[in-house]
Design an enzyme around this catalytic site. Sequence first.
Site: not given
Length: 259
Positions: A34, A59-60, A138, A151, A155
């Site tokens: 995370d 941080d991904v 999502s 967003y 997704k």
Amino acid sequence: MTTRTALITGAGRGIGLATARRFRAEGWRVALLDIDAALLGQAMAALAAPEATLALPCDVADAPAIFAAVRQAAAHFGRLDALVNNAGTAVFKPILETTPEEWARVLAVNLTGPFLATQAAAPLMAEQGGGAVVNVTSISGLRASTLRVAYGTSKAGLAHLTKQQAVELGALGIRVNAVAPGPVDTAMAKAVHTPEIRADYHDHIPLGRYGLEEELAEAIFFLCSDRASYLTGQVIAVDGGFDATGIGLPTLRAQRRNL
């Protein structure tokens, strides 16, 4: 039997933490990743299993950092069997007010992050004969909505990335699937969804309620388990039927009640 290991991104709270609990309930070891180190510490304390868990602040969207974190998880536990790409971020603004910086950050976390994490994990899984990846996309990636240009687009891209990964990684024994959550009773939803918004969702969801974090975790765990051994390249909407509903459903329900 060798104890299996899963790495879950965005594991500090919500669906990620619920998924970590689900894996632990089956005896898996879990690496929790995370960006928020404080949240990660709270999650580790809540799981209370220091020998079977590992905290990875990261941080991904940071390529060197995510590659190092994945390698650290595999080295710490001796293997990596499952990767859950759950980390995500959102900006809820009208399309004409979304800045280039906001657009770039949302895509970096939600789309580039899973690309990088899977690229890092796949060779390690292949060394032991394969594994499973689950991307958390999502319902906003399957159907458009207001205030979700960055967003929803990120997704939708993740849903297609899932299929690309499944096609190319299948030869390495790696299955890749995605779950597309509908409205879920997370802390974020409770904070931003007004009673009016919740009522609207309830009207449009055939099951008439929000999902639970644990229900998403159940679907994610299933896709990582041997019970899903012939499933790959799929995007499964875990949404109470929300994606299946058509225009006018609330009105039709009202008419039915009045019959």
